[in-house]
Design an enzyme around this catalytic site. Structure first.
Site, PDB file in Angstrom:
ATOM      1  N   ASP A 119      -8.196   3.781   1.258  1.00  0.00           N
ATOM      2  CA  ASP A 119      -7.236   4.129   2.300  1.00  0.00           C
ATOM      3  C   ASP A 119      -7.982   4.646   3.525  1.00  0.00           C
ATOM      4  OD1 ASP A 119      -5.150   4.989   3.873  1.00  0.00           O
ATOM      5  OD2 ASP A 119      -4.235   6.262   2.335  1.00  0.00           O
TER       6      ASP A 119
ATOM      7  N   CYS B 101      -1.308   0.629   7.317  1.00  0.00           N
ATOM      8  CA  CYS B 101      -2.758   0.382   7.406  1.00  0.00           C
ATOM      9  C   CYS B 101      -3.171  -0.829   6.573  1.00  0.00           C
ATOM     10  CB  CYS B 101      -3.552   1.600   6.925  1.00  0.00           C
ATOM     11  SG  CYS B 101      -3.290   3.102   7.871  1.00  0.00           S
ATOM     12  N   ARG B 102      -3.372  -0.599   5.280  1.00  0.00           N
ATOM     13  CA  ARG B 102      -3.943  -1.638   4.423  1.00  0.00           C
ATOM     14  C   ARG B 102      -3.044  -2.847   4.251  1.00  0.00           C
ATOM     15  NH1 ARG B 102      -5.465   2.238  -0.495  1.00  0.00           N
ATOM     16  NH2 ARG B 102      -3.690   3.345   0.374  1.00  0.00           N
ATOM     17  N   SER B 103      -1.783  -2.637   3.904  1.00  0.00           N
ATOM     18  CA  SER B 103      -0.925  -3.804   3.640  1.00  0.00           C
ATOM     19  C   SER B 103      -0.627  -4.620   4.901  1.00  0.00           C
ATOM     20  CB  SER B 103       0.348  -3.418   2.882  1.00  0.00           C
ATOM     21  OG  SER B 103       1.105  -2.450   3.569  1.00  0.00           O
TER      22      SER B 103
ATOM     23  N   ASN C 125       2.484   1.510   4.369  1.00  0.00           N
ATOM     24  CA  ASN C 125       2.740   0.225   5.033  1.00  0.00           C
ATOM     25  C   ASN C 125       2.437   0.268   6.528  1.00  0.00           C
ATOM     26  OD1 ASN C 125       5.523  -2.020   5.626  1.00  0.00           O
ATOM     27  ND2 ASN C 125       3.498  -2.568   4.958  1.00  0.00           N
TER      28      ASN C 125
ATOM     29  N   CYS D 143       0.874  -1.183   0.000  1.00  0.00           N
ATOM     30  CA  CYS D 143       0.000   0.000   0.000  1.00  0.00           C
ATOM     31  C   CYS D 143       0.909   1.230   0.000  1.00  0.00           C
ATOM     32  CB  CYS D 143      -0.988  -0.024   1.166  1.00  0.00           C
ATOM     33  SG  CYS D 143      -0.262   0.190   2.805  1.00  0.00           S
TER      34      CYS D 143
END
Length: 163
Positions: free
Chosen positions: A127, A13-15, A11, A8
């Site tokens: 995001d 939150c999402r990933s 690195n 993401c």
């Protein structure tokens, strides 16, 4: 070893959510010794930081383990990775542009492409960073919805890889 890296922006939150969820799916499927799962960001703003506290809260509430330190994705990593999973179309574009060869660019896929319920217009995991906790919960839901399809693809690739 078959290697998957989720990417993401920062690195945090999402990933990291995708990494934790997919690692749990890999372990539950008995592939833990055959598949390595990690994550990175397209930018280095948060390198060395832990995951966002909201990421940690959502993962822990759902029963996922995480032990994360942010890092920036490097072009040299393509040589050792089998699959690079982008969390949105911007990451997909950036990663393919970073890839040293066309073969490396072909390793980059969108996570939501593995969710059979996602339409062609629903390619991104939004995001959640600038929003409230429910954005992180939505992120987790989208990652969980994509994980079975991704696991099927990785399982088939591992079978081919080890044959």
């Amino acid at each position: 070893m078959y290697r998957v890296c989720f990417v993401c922006t920062g690195n945090i939150c999402r990933s990291p959510i995708a990494e934790s969820v997919f690692r749990a799916h890999v372990a539950a499927d008995g592939l833990g010794t055959l598949v390595e799962v990690d994550s990175a960001g397209t930018g280095g703003w948060h390198e060395g930081d832990g995951a966002d506290p909201r990421t940690i809260a959502v993962l822990e509430a759902a029963g996922y383990e995480q032990d994360h330190r942010a890092r920036r994705f490097r072009a040299s990593w393509f040589a050792r990775l089998d699959l690079v999973i982008a969390l949105d179309a911007g990451h997909l574009r950036d990663l393919r542009a970073l890839a040293p060869t066309p073969q490396d660019a072909a390793k980059v896929r969108l996570l939501r492409s593995y969710d059979p319920a996602a339409s062609a217009a629903e390619t991104d995991v939004p995001d959640p960073y600038y929003g409230p906790l429910d954005g992180f919960e939505e992120c987790l839901e989208l990652v969980e919805a994509s994980s079975p399809g991704l696991l099927d693809a990785v399982r088939a690739a591992v079978k081919e890889h080890t044959a």
